[in-house]
Design a protein around this motif. Structure first.
Motif, PDB file in Angstrom:
ATOM      1  N   CYS A 118      10.156  -3.658 -21.192  1.00 22.22           N
ATOM      2  CA  CYS A 118       9.597  -4.822 -20.499  1.00 22.22           C
ATOM      3  C   CYS A 118       8.265  -5.226 -21.133  1.00 22.22           C
ATOM      4  O   CYS A 118       7.988  -6.417 -21.324  1.00 22.22           O
ATOM      5  CB  CYS A 118       9.417  -4.488 -19.023  1.00 22.22           C
ATOM      6  SG  CYS A 118       9.035  -5.906 -17.969  1.00 22.22           S
ATOM      7  N   GLN A 119       7.458  -4.242 -21.467  1.00 22.82           N
ATOM      8  CA  GLN A 119       6.175  -4.528 -22.114  1.00 22.82           C
ATOM      9  C   GLN A 119       6.395  -5.191 -23.470  1.00 22.82           C
ATOM     10  O   GLN A 119       5.715  -6.163 -23.832  1.00 22.82           O
ATOM     11  CB  GLN A 119       5.387  -3.225 -22.293  1.00 22.82           C
ATOM     12  CG  GLN A 119       4.082  -3.372 -23.058  1.00 22.82           C
ATOM     13  CD  GLN A 119       3.031  -4.141 -22.291  1.00 22.82           C
ATOM     14  OE1 GLN A 119       2.880  -3.949 -21.093  1.00 22.82           O
ATOM     15  NE2 GLN A 119       2.299  -5.000 -22.964  1.00 22.82           N
ATOM     16  N   GLN A 120       7.374  -4.706 -24.214  1.00 19.76           N
ATOM     17  CA  GLN A 120       7.641  -5.222 -25.556  1.00 19.76           C
ATOM     18  C   GLN A 120       8.150  -6.655 -25.533  1.00 19.76           C
ATOM     19  O   GLN A 120       7.750  -7.478 -26.367  1.00 19.76           O
ATOM     20  CB  GLN A 120       8.662  -4.322 -26.266  1.00 19.76           C
ATOM     21  CG  GLN A 120       9.037  -4.780 -27.668  1.00 19.76           C
ATOM     22  CD  GLN A 120      10.069  -3.870 -28.311  1.00 19.76           C
ATOM     23  OE1 GLN A 120      10.275  -2.731 -27.884  1.00 19.76           O
ATOM     24  NE2 GLN A 120      10.731  -4.355 -29.340  1.00 19.76           N
ATOM     25  N   GLN A 177       4.779  -7.524 -19.856  1.00 14.76           N
ATOM     26  CA  GLN A 177       4.513  -7.103 -18.486  1.00 14.76           C
ATOM     27  C   GLN A 177       4.612  -5.587 -18.424  1.00 14.76           C
ATOM     28  O   GLN A 177       5.464  -4.983 -19.088  1.00 14.76           O
ATOM     29  CB  GLN A 177       5.509  -7.744 -17.518  1.00 14.76           C
ATOM     30  CG  GLN A 177       5.403  -9.263 -17.462  1.00 14.76           C
ATOM     31  CD  GLN A 177       6.504  -9.897 -16.617  1.00 14.76           C
ATOM     32  OE1 GLN A 177       7.414  -9.223 -16.147  1.00 14.76           O
ATOM     33  NE2 GLN A 177       6.409 -11.205 -16.441  1.00 14.76           N
ATOM     34  N   ALA A 178       3.752  -4.968 -17.623  1.00 14.65           N
ATOM     35  CA  ALA A 178       3.696  -3.510 -17.578  1.00 14.65           C
ATOM     36  C   ALA A 178       4.981  -2.889 -17.038  1.00 14.65           C
ATOM     37  O   ALA A 178       5.335  -1.762 -17.408  1.00 14.65           O
ATOM     38  CB  ALA A 178       2.502  -3.062 -16.729  1.00 14.65           C
ATOM     39  N   TYR A 179       5.684  -3.618 -16.188  1.00 17.72           N
ATOM     40  CA  TYR A 179       6.925  -3.093 -15.621  1.00 17.72           C
ATOM     41  C   TYR A 179       7.757  -4.264 -15.109  1.00 17.72           C
ATOM     42  O   TYR A 179       7.265  -5.393 -14.954  1.00 17.72           O
ATOM     43  CB  TYR A 179       6.645  -2.098 -14.491  1.00 17.72           C
ATOM     44  CG  TYR A 179       5.899  -2.684 -13.317  1.00 17.72           C
ATOM     45  CD1 TYR A 179       6.583  -3.147 -12.196  1.00 17.72           C
ATOM     46  CD2 TYR A 179       4.515  -2.784 -13.324  1.00 17.72           C
ATOM     47  CE1 TYR A 179       5.914  -3.704 -11.120  1.00 17.72           C
ATOM     48  CE2 TYR A 179       3.822  -3.332 -12.249  1.00 17.72           C
ATOM     49  CZ  TYR A 179       4.531  -3.786 -11.153  1.00 17.72           C
ATOM     50  OH  TYR A 179       3.864  -4.338 -10.085  1.00 17.72           O
ATOM     51  N   ASP A 180       9.007  -3.989 -14.828  1.00 18.09           N
ATOM     52  CA  ASP A 180       9.951  -4.979 -14.334  1.00 18.09           C
ATOM     53  C   ASP A 180       9.879  -4.987 -12.810  1.00 18.09           C
ATOM     54  O   ASP A 180      10.520  -4.170 -12.148  1.00 18.09           O
ATOM     55  CB  ASP A 180      11.360  -4.619 -14.833  1.00 18.09           C
ATOM     56  CG  ASP A 180      12.431  -5.599 -14.398  1.00 18.09           C
ATOM     57  OD1 ASP A 180      12.075  -6.676 -13.881  1.00 18.09           O
ATOM     58  OD2 ASP A 180      13.627  -5.291 -14.590  1.00 18.09           O
ATOM     59  N   TRP A 218      14.223  -8.553 -13.589  1.00 19.95           N
ATOM     60  CA  TRP A 218      14.703  -8.907 -14.933  1.00 19.95           C
ATOM     61  C   TRP A 218      16.010  -8.187 -15.232  1.00 19.95           C
ATOM     62  O   TRP A 218      16.970  -8.785 -15.725  1.00 19.95           O
ATOM     63  CB  TRP A 218      13.625  -8.569 -15.967  1.00 19.95           C
ATOM     64  CG  TRP A 218      13.918  -9.097 -17.344  1.00 19.95           C
ATOM     65  CD1 TRP A 218      14.485 -10.301 -17.657  1.00 19.95           C
ATOM     66  CD2 TRP A 218      13.647  -8.449 -18.590  1.00 19.95           C
ATOM     67  NE1 TRP A 218      14.587 -10.436 -19.032  1.00 19.95           N
ATOM     68  CE2 TRP A 218      14.072  -9.323 -19.620  1.00 19.95           C
ATOM     69  CE3 TRP A 218      13.062  -7.225 -18.919  1.00 19.95           C
ATOM     70  CZ2 TRP A 218      13.960  -8.981 -20.971  1.00 19.95           C
ATOM     71  CZ3 TRP A 218      12.927  -6.892 -20.273  1.00 19.95           C
ATOM     72  CH2 TRP A 218      13.381  -7.765 -21.285  1.00 19.95           C
ATOM     73  N   ALA A 219      16.064  -6.896 -14.923  1.00 19.15           N
ATOM     74  CA  ALA A 219      17.296  -6.132 -15.144  1.00 19.15           C
ATOM     75  C   ALA A 219      18.459  -6.713 -14.345  1.00 19.15           C
ATOM     76  O   ALA A 219      19.592  -6.802 -14.829  1.00 19.15           O
ATOM     77  CB  ALA A 219      17.078  -4.671 -14.775  1.00 19.15           C
TER      78      ALA A 219
END
Length: 363
Positions: free
Chosen positions: A194-196, A200-203, A208-209
């Motif tokens: 998610c960061q890449q 964002q630090a997390y989903d 998103w998933a």
């Protein structure tokens, strides 16, 4: 507690003077981006590691000390009224039984500095004694899970989903029947992806998933990792489940959309956790989830779907909010160390016997 997710530090003030523990106060503080990046970088070999590790440990302990000060201010207590601080430190390497048969584990910490800054006894280095006794040194929380979640006559499963996921199965005989081990990745791979791709630090909530589709071929490739087939006792960390591990397994899957990779990584965590419950807690009818993963609604729904006969719920329903469980666990472990009581379990870590976990640094 600052876990493998590197999403911040949780501190709790816990009253253990009664029959049932009580969390009096909770404080959370984020890590600076620079410190989080350095702690993550120190999970892999690099230049000038010893120097960088020492400075990172000092910086982390200053965050710990700040949290202690906030807890005291929040409750109106002073340092003399606190028996001890349990400070786990930040795991950057975990290699039990590797290389020379004993192996090692490394948590960046400076408990002497923390005692100096707070004026309170500090208990730290919870894993080394178990590893010295031939164990995995992890997970350490099953004894705590048994204490707070166990019920005589029932099999209860407790799952902590931080950067890495770990499962505790508490049998109907309670203390005589506890198993625990690391299932595999928790949030670590999902967060990194998610960061890449979204910066964002997390989903958040797994949204998103949930918008993607699981790629069965990629999921099967990820599940070929030998760690998943290893029997317990076993433990793992970012030494194994890291972006390098993921990128190597993504070779040949470049056409898979990033959102579908995220969906697949979420399914990987759900599958690893659900399979562990089925293998080691097949008679459990309740799974209590704590850690940051408990706030990922999509992940929680996927675990429930994979375990249709098990009631899956958050530790919030059992008196402990998910973000407080691990910090509370290390307060409890610290109290046991101070009382010279054993907390590592042979059935969990595979050590030669139960050991007292932790070293005491007097104020």
């Amino acid at each position: 507690m600052s876990g493998t997710s590197l999403d911040g530090v949780d501190g709790v003030l816990v009253d253990l003077s009664r029959d049932r523990l009580k969390v009096v106060a909770h404080v959370n503080a984020p890590l600076s981006q620079a410190l989080a990046d350095e702690l993550l970088a120190l999970n892999t070999p690099g230049v000038n590691e010893i120097h960088r590790s020492a400075l990172a440990a000092n910086a982390l302990v200053r965050v710990y000390a700040h949290i202690v000060a906030q807890l005291l201010h929040k409750t109106g207590l002073n340092a003399a009224q606190v028996a001890a601080i349990g400070a786990h430190g930040q795991t950057v390497r975990h290699q039990p039984q590797a290389y020379d048969g004993t192996g090692y584990t490394l948590q960046l910490n400076n408990p002497a500095l923390l005692a100096e800054l707070t004026g309170i006894d500090v208990v730290a280095d919870f894993r080394s004694r178990d590893i010295a006794a031939g164990g995995q040194g992890a997970p350490l929380v099953p004894a705590f899970h048994q204490s707070v979640f166990g019920r005589p006559g029932e099999t209860i499963a407790a799952l902590n989903i931080g950067g890495i996921s770990n499962l505790t199965v508490i049998g109907p005989n309670m203390a005589d029947d506890v198993q625990g081990f690391d299932c595999g990745p928790g949030n670590a791979l999902m967060d990194a992806w998610c960061q890449q791709h979204r910066e964002q630090a997390y989903d958040a909530d797994g949204a998103w998933a949930a918008a993607g589709r699981v790629h069965d071929g990629l999921l099967n490739r990820l599940l070929e990792e030998p760690y998943f087939a290893q029997p317990a006792p076993k433990s793992t960390g970012r030494d194994l489940f890291n972006p390098t591990w993921l990128n190597w397994r993504l070779d040949g899957f470049s056409s898979v959309a990033p959102v579908d990779v995220q969906a697949t990584l979420t399914e990987l965590t759900a599958t690893a956790c659900a399979t562990s419950v089925q293998q080691y807690g097949d008679d459990a009818r309740q799974l209590i989830i704590c850690g940051g993963g408990a706030f990922n609604g999509h992940l929680m729904r996927r675990i429930q779907a994979l375990l249709p006969d098990v009631e899956v719920d958050s530790s919030e329903s059992h008196g402990l909010p998910p973000q407080q469980v691990e910090a509370t666990a290390f307060a409890w472990l610290a109290s046991k160390t101070a009382l010279r009581q054993t907390t590592s379990l042979k059935t969990v870590t595979g050590a030669r016997g139960a050991r007292i976990s932790g070293a005491i640094y007097p104020a």
